[in-house]
Design a protein around this motif. Structure first.
Motif, PDB file in Angstrom:
ATOM      1  N   LYS A  76       0.809  -1.017   0.105  1.00 40.87           N
ATOM      2  CA  LYS A  76       0.135   0.000   0.033  1.00 40.87           C
ATOM      3  C   LYS A  76       0.826   1.256   0.049  1.00 40.87           C
ATOM      4  O   LYS A  76       1.770   1.355   0.889  1.00 40.87           O
ATOM      5  CB  LYS A  76      -1.025   0.136   1.289  1.00 40.87           C
ATOM      6  CG  LYS A  76      -1.954   1.043   1.265  1.00 40.87           C
ATOM      7  CD  LYS A  76      -2.975   0.729   2.268  1.00 40.87           C
ATOM      8  CE  LYS A  76      -4.196   1.709   2.275  1.00 40.87           C
ATOM      9  NZ  LYS A  76      -5.127   1.680   3.127  1.00 40.87           N
ATOM     10  N   PRO A 141      -6.036   6.812   6.296  1.00 37.93           N
ATOM     11  CA  PRO A 141      -5.473   5.671   7.028  1.00 37.93           C
ATOM     12  C   PRO A 141      -3.945   5.865   7.329  1.00 37.93           C
ATOM     13  O   PRO A 141      -3.228   6.439   6.791  1.00 37.93           O
ATOM     14  CB  PRO A 141      -5.888   4.621   6.033  1.00 37.93           C
ATOM     15  CG  PRO A 141      -5.828   5.039   4.780  1.00 37.93           C
ATOM     16  CD  PRO A 141      -6.415   6.335   4.927  1.00 37.93           C
ATOM     17  N   THR A 142      -3.604   4.868   8.224  1.00 33.93           N
ATOM     18  CA  THR A 142      -2.151   4.982   8.538  1.00 33.93           C
ATOM     19  C   THR A 142      -1.492   3.826   8.678  1.00 33.93           C
ATOM     20  O   THR A 142      -0.584   3.414   9.401  1.00 33.93           O
ATOM     21  CB  THR A 142      -1.990   5.487  10.034  1.00 33.93           C
ATOM     22  OG1 THR A 142      -2.841   4.806  10.870  1.00 33.93           O
ATOM     23  CG2 THR A 142      -2.249   6.649  10.323  1.00 33.93           C
ATOM     24  N   ASP A 143      -1.895   3.066   7.421  1.00 34.78           N
ATOM     25  CA  ASP A 143      -1.357   1.726   7.355  1.00 34.78           C
ATOM     26  C   ASP A 143      -0.634   1.661   6.047  1.00 34.78           C
ATOM     27  O   ASP A 143      -0.444   0.538   5.444  1.00 34.78           O
ATOM     28  CB  ASP A 143      -2.423   0.638   7.226  1.00 34.78           C
ATOM     29  CG  ASP A 143      -3.565   0.877   6.380  1.00 34.78           C
ATOM     30  OD1 ASP A 143      -3.626   1.848   5.763  1.00 34.78           O
ATOM     31  OD2 ASP A 143      -4.218  -0.089   6.157  1.00 34.78           O
ATOM     32  N   TYR A 144       0.057   2.468   5.527  1.00 37.97           N
ATOM     33  CA  TYR A 144       0.810   2.621   4.295  1.00 37.97           C
ATOM     34  C   TYR A 144       2.205   1.742   4.320  1.00 37.97           C
ATOM     35  O   TYR A 144       2.771   1.828   5.641  1.00 37.97           O
ATOM     36  CB  TYR A 144       1.078   3.775   3.735  1.00 37.97           C
ATOM     37  CG  TYR A 144      -0.225   4.862   3.445  1.00 37.97           C
ATOM     38  CD1 TYR A 144      -0.890   4.386   2.249  1.00 37.97           C
ATOM     39  CD2 TYR A 144      -0.933   5.694   4.308  1.00 37.97           C
ATOM     40  CE1 TYR A 144      -2.256   5.058   2.025  1.00 37.97           C
ATOM     41  CE2 TYR A 144      -2.041   6.198   3.877  1.00 37.97           C
ATOM     42  CZ  TYR A 144      -2.779   5.593   2.720  1.00 37.97           C
ATOM     43  OH  TYR A 144      -3.789   6.360   2.531  1.00 37.97           O
ATOM     44  N   ASP A 145       2.488   1.011   3.462  1.00 35.50           N
ATOM     45  CA  ASP A 145       3.747   0.254   3.465  1.00 35.50           C
ATOM     46  C   ASP A 145       4.678   1.327   3.095  1.00 35.50           C
ATOM     47  O   ASP A 145       5.987   1.272   3.611  1.00 35.50           O
ATOM     48  CB  ASP A 145       3.945  -0.910   2.694  1.00 35.50           C
ATOM     49  CG  ASP A 145       2.714  -1.793   3.105  1.00 35.50           C
ATOM     50  OD1 ASP A 145       3.039  -2.466   4.367  1.00 35.50           O
ATOM     51  OD2 ASP A 145       1.873  -2.218   2.334  1.00 35.50           O
ATOM     52  N   ARG A 171       3.690   4.581  10.090  1.00 35.73           N
ATOM     53  CA  ARG A 171       3.577   3.947  11.379  1.00 35.73           C
ATOM     54  C   ARG A 171       5.025   3.144  11.397  1.00 35.73           C
ATOM     55  O   ARG A 171       5.956   3.323  10.483  1.00 35.73           O
ATOM     56  CB  ARG A 171       2.488   2.638  11.281  1.00 35.73           C
ATOM     57  CG  ARG A 171       2.755   1.995  10.000  1.00 35.73           C
ATOM     58  CD  ARG A 171       1.906   0.673   9.910  1.00 35.73           C
ATOM     59  NE  ARG A 171       1.506  -0.072   8.660  1.00 35.73           N
ATOM     60  CZ  ARG A 171       2.481  -0.849   8.209  1.00 35.73           C
ATOM     61  NH1 ARG A 171       3.284  -1.262   9.034  1.00 35.73           N
ATOM     62  NH2 ARG A 171       2.410  -1.267   7.027  1.00 35.73           N
ATOM     63  N   THR A 174       6.624   1.532   8.116  1.00 39.99           N
ATOM     64  CA  THR A 174       6.518   2.279   6.939  1.00 39.99           C
ATOM     65  C   THR A 174       7.932   2.798   6.497  1.00 39.99           C
ATOM     66  O   THR A 174       8.575   3.060   7.119  1.00 39.99           O
ATOM     67  CB  THR A 174       5.521   3.567   7.102  1.00 39.99           C
ATOM     68  OG1 THR A 174       4.125   3.202   7.684  1.00 39.99           O
ATOM     69  CG2 THR A 174       5.403   4.141   5.870  1.00 39.99           C
ATOM     70  N   THR A 223       6.333   6.588  17.771  1.00 39.04           N
ATOM     71  CA  THR A 223       4.878   6.577  17.355  1.00 39.04           C
ATOM     72  C   THR A 223       3.658   6.781  18.645  1.00 39.04           C
ATOM     73  O   THR A 223       2.773   6.294  18.342  1.00 39.04           O
ATOM     74  CB  THR A 223       4.539   5.325  16.842  1.00 39.04           C
ATOM     75  OG1 THR A 223       4.711   4.129  17.838  1.00 39.04           O
ATOM     76  CG2 THR A 223       5.249   5.061  15.525  1.00 39.04           C
ATOM     77  N   HIS A 254      -8.643   1.958   7.420  1.00 37.83           N
ATOM     78  CA  HIS A 254      -8.580   0.451   7.571  1.00 37.83           C
ATOM     79  C   HIS A 254      -8.240   0.204   9.078  1.00 37.83           C
ATOM     80  O   HIS A 254      -7.476   1.257   9.536  1.00 37.83           O
ATOM     81  CB  HIS A 254      -7.780  -0.356   6.857  1.00 37.83           C
ATOM     82  CG  HIS A 254      -7.868  -0.320   5.387  1.00 37.83           C
ATOM     83  ND1 HIS A 254      -9.240  -0.532   4.977  1.00 37.83           N
ATOM     84  CD2 HIS A 254      -7.641   0.387   4.305  1.00 37.83           C
ATOM     85  CE1 HIS A 254      -9.481  -0.495   3.826  1.00 37.83           C
ATOM     86  NE2 HIS A 254      -8.284   0.377   3.227  1.00 37.83           N
TER      87      HIS A 254
END
Length: 254
Positions: A76, A141-145, A171, A174, A223, A254
């Motif tokens: 992502k 969202p805060t789930d990006y790779d 995160r 990331t 974080t 997500h």
């Protein structure tokens, strides 16, 4: 939901899109990265400012992906300040699920280049959204790779908002790639070498000395919930006036 790019969009439709405004004109530049041929439009005279151009830092980041054989399959990816979209388009072609962002009036240029360069079968992996640094970043969202940015470090006025946005969206785990042309007069050197290292593990992974372009790879250090810069302690980016382009909705967190 984000801007939808129809798979039925044809080359004739693309040609019709070139009538943006009486004073606009479009130039095209051709590039080859990772075996892909890209034809990138730059819409000039349409008040897009720096966003209308393909900058050397963006080309350098694409070349870095090629040199390191970086593949984004199953990852992502978020691109900040997409501009012409050259970096985000390549990340999509390399397999990523990519969200490309910029100010509202720049989205049309990004969409045009997506439609020319990204096969219809891949467009379901693309979203195009408005993101104003330091403003609506909290709606993402805060789930990006991966988070990507090329020549986004160019104006000291935007640095606090950019830093806040990066710290919120990244995160632990990331990977951030920032490709910057370092200009001493705008404080970009100190931003990269003094400010960002307070919050990120930063390392130089590539450098083009003849153009003063440096590519940084960054991962987040802290974080904790209170790590964001207070709203009253930063200079905010101001949203551009309405240009008739409907801002794209944001991706669902997500």
């Amino acid at each position: 939901m984000a801007t939808t790019l129809s798979s039925e969009y044809t080359s004739n439709d693309a040609a019709n899109e070139e009538n943006y405004c009486p004073s606009c004109y479009i130039t095209h530049s051709n590039f080859q990265f990772c075996g892909y041929q890209l034809k990138v439009a730059q819409i000039l005279g349409s008040n897009l400012g720096v966003s209308a151009y393909v900058w050397d830092a963006g080309i350098a980041l694409c070349r870095y992906f090629e040199k390191r054989n970086i593949i984004f399959s199953g990852k992502k990816v978020l691109e900040l300040g997409s501009g012409t979209g050259i970096v985000g388009i390549l990340a999509t072609l390399l397999g990523g699920d990519v969200t490309m962002t910029d100010r509202p009036k720049v989205l049309k240029q990004i969409e045009k280049n997506i439609l020319v360069n990204v096969p219809a079968a891949c467009r379901h992996r693309l979203q195009v959204c408005t993101l104003i640094w330091g403003e609506n970043h909290v709606d993402f969202p805060t789930d990006y790779d991966f988070i990507l940015g090329s020549d986004v470090v160019y104006s000291s006025v935007t640095y606090p908002a950019l830093a806040e946005t990066l710290r919120y969206l990244a995160r632990q785990g990331t990977t951030i790639y920032l490709s910057s042309e370092l200009r001493k007069r705008n404080g970009s050197v100190s931003f990269h070498e003094e400010h960002l290292p307070q919050y990120f593990n930063c390392q130089v992974v590539d450098r083009l000395d003849n153009k003063d372009i440096t590519i940084y790879e960054m991962t987040k250090i802290d974080t904790s919930p209170g790590d964001c810069v207070p709203r009253n302690d930063r200079n905010q980016c101001v949203a551009e006036p309405d240009t008739g382009i409907k801002p794209a909705a944001l991706p669902s967190p997500h």
